[in-house]
Design an enzyme around this catalytic site. Structure first.
Site, PDB file in Angstrom:
ATOM      1  N   LYS A   1      13.709   4.434  21.420  1.00  0.00           N
ATOM      2  CA  LYS A   1      15.102   4.758  21.703  1.00  0.00           C
ATOM      3  C   LYS A   1      15.977   4.644  20.463  1.00  0.00           C
ATOM      4  O   LYS A   1      17.086   5.128  20.451  1.00  0.00           O
ATOM      5  CB  LYS A   1      15.655   3.962  22.892  1.00  0.00           C
ATOM      6  CG  LYS A   1      15.569   2.451  22.886  1.00  0.00           C
ATOM      7  CD  LYS A   1      16.058   1.928  24.252  1.00  0.00           C
ATOM      8  CE  LYS A   1      15.610   0.556  24.632  1.00  0.00           C
ATOM      9  NZ  LYS A   1      16.284  -0.591  24.120  1.00  0.00           N
TER      10      LYS A   1
ATOM     11  N   LYS B   1       5.255   5.949  18.413  1.00  0.00           N
ATOM     12  CA  LYS B   1       5.780   5.823  19.764  1.00  0.00           C
ATOM     13  C   LYS B   1       7.171   6.445  19.899  1.00  0.00           C
ATOM     14  O   LYS B   1       7.956   6.386  18.967  1.00  0.00           O
ATOM     15  CB  LYS B   1       5.849   4.318  20.090  1.00  0.00           C
ATOM     16  CG  LYS B   1       5.922   3.987  21.547  1.00  0.00           C
ATOM     17  CD  LYS B   1       5.896   2.469  21.744  1.00  0.00           C
ATOM     18  CE  LYS B   1       7.276   1.968  22.102  1.00  0.00           C
ATOM     19  NZ  LYS B   1       7.338   0.577  22.510  1.00  0.00           N
TER      20      LYS B   1
ATOM     21  N   LYS C   1      12.744  -7.037  11.739  1.00  0.00           N
ATOM     22  CA  LYS C   1      14.196  -6.859  11.872  1.00  0.00           C
ATOM     23  C   LYS C   1      14.939  -7.427  10.667  1.00  0.00           C
ATOM     24  O   LYS C   1      15.971  -6.898  10.281  1.00  0.00           O
ATOM     25  CB  LYS C   1      14.707  -7.494  13.167  1.00  0.00           C
ATOM     26  CG  LYS C   1      14.313  -6.695  14.395  1.00  0.00           C
ATOM     27  CD  LYS C   1      15.145  -7.068  15.602  1.00  0.00           C
ATOM     28  CE  LYS C   1      14.727  -6.247  16.814  1.00  0.00           C
ATOM     29  NZ  LYS C   1      15.309  -6.753  18.058  1.00  0.00           N
TER      30      LYS C   1
END
Ligand code: TRP
Length: 336
Positions: free
Chosen positions: A200, A197, A115
């Site tokens: 979202k 994967k 991040k």
């Protein structure tokens, strides 16, 4: 019989995807169904503040996630559903546990490194302290099992380390939780890049199915799903990632095994497999979408349910926080 406490949470960053539904929520629903479980599911609305949110849109998204939980079958009569930010004990326990967590440990966390690279202009303290807030979430409720995806396992490990470290000093104060991965085979991949994967936060709109997508949108996305250049149907995630992903989705939606699904689809052209899978997904998500719409039309009802969840979560969290405060030697407040 002693009930097992099951705890999990999702950040209100985006609409839930088909991947969340199949991978996480379905799993939660199974836990919720069993009498021997005491389930608590939160909306991690403090965690998501580690990246900049626009207040109006954020408030709406948080409430929307709550309605999505309910529309998917989480039930306030069976589980505690609540907003993390409404239970002040989370942030308080986080402070105390911060004093038992090392900067070096946080610095090494994979998600923090990822991040920080992604948000290089906003590497705030919250981003680094994220795992300690998550540990506080889990430890406040004496959780036994924490169903999460593999990407969150490192956070569960650090939660265990912090709890054990604390207990080594003060005795048996905190319950040491265990992470629980969902069933294998339930991992749903991106429709645009079936080797990664379904996420979202994927910027490619065709990569993910949102649980609130309308049927037409679902069909369009499935028609664009990436497959391969062969012309036969087989389940082989390494060599035929796209087709295998469609087969696993279809299997989950119809409740059949992969073997049965492969047999059912034998001889189909890819185009037909896509349509069949899209239709099955649309049928599965229809009640979710409709239930969601009804819920969002009655916000007072949602707020009432949230308040009930807040109270129940608060009462449990305050017992643990008081125990922790006692353990470290803080003065108990009068009347306790
Ligand atoms: N970090 C989790 C995620 O991004 C969300 C989360 C917050 C969580 N607190 C938690 C998950 C406590 C399990 C338990 O998916």
């Amino acid at each position: 019989m002693d009930k097992k406490v099951i705890y999990s949470a999702v950040q209100p960053t985006h609409c839930l995807t088909l991947g969340n539904y199949i991978g996480a929520l379905n799993n939660w629903l199974q836990y919720q169904q069993e009498e021997s479980n005491d389930c608590i599911f939160a909306i991690a609305d403090l965690h998501a503040l580690t990246v900049r949110q626009e207040p109006g849109a954020y408030r709406e998204r948080c409430l929307s996630l709550f309605a999505q939980y309910l529309a998917m079958g989480l039930d306030c009569d069976k589980s505690i559903l609540y907003f993390q930010s409404q239970v002040h004990q989370h942030a308080e326990l986080q402070w105390i546990l911060n004093c038992y967590t090392y900067v070096g440990e946080m610095n090494r966390m994979t998600q923090f490194k990822d991040k920080s690279a992604k948000h290089a202009d906003n590497i705030n303290m919250g981003l680094m302290d994220y795992p300690v807030l998550m540990a506080s979430d889990i430890l406040l409720y004496n959780s036994n099992y924490v169903p999460v995806g593999i990407d969150q396992m490192q956070h569960i490990e650090i939660t265990r380390d912090i709890a054990v470290r604390f207990n080594n000093i003060y005795g048996d104060v905190l319950t040491v939780p265990e992470g629980r991965l969902g069933k294998v085979g339930a991992k749903i991949m991106s429709l645009a890049d079936p080797t990664s994967k379904m996420s979202k936060s994927d910027p490619d709109v065709n990569a993910t199915i949102n649980v609130l997508d309308e049927e037409g949108v679902i069909m369009k996305k499935f028609k664009k799903a990436v497959t391969d250049c062969d012309n036969f149907i087989a389940y082989d995630p390494d060599r035929k990632a796209g087709v295998s992903n469609l087969l696993s989705i279809l299997a989950v939606c119809t409740g059949k095994s992969i073997e049965q699904t492969v047999a059912d689809c034998d001889g189909l052209m890819y185009g037909h497999l896509k349509v069949r899978t899209g239709e099955a997904v649309a049928a599965m998500l229809k009640p979710v979408r409709e239930g969601y719409k009804r819920l969002m039309e009655d916000k007072d009802y949602l707020y009432r349910l949230a308040e009930d969840g807040r109270q129940r979560a608060h009462d449990r969290a305050s017992v643990t926080l008081d125990r922790v405060k006692d353990a470290v030697g803080l003065i108990p407040r009068m009347g306790r």
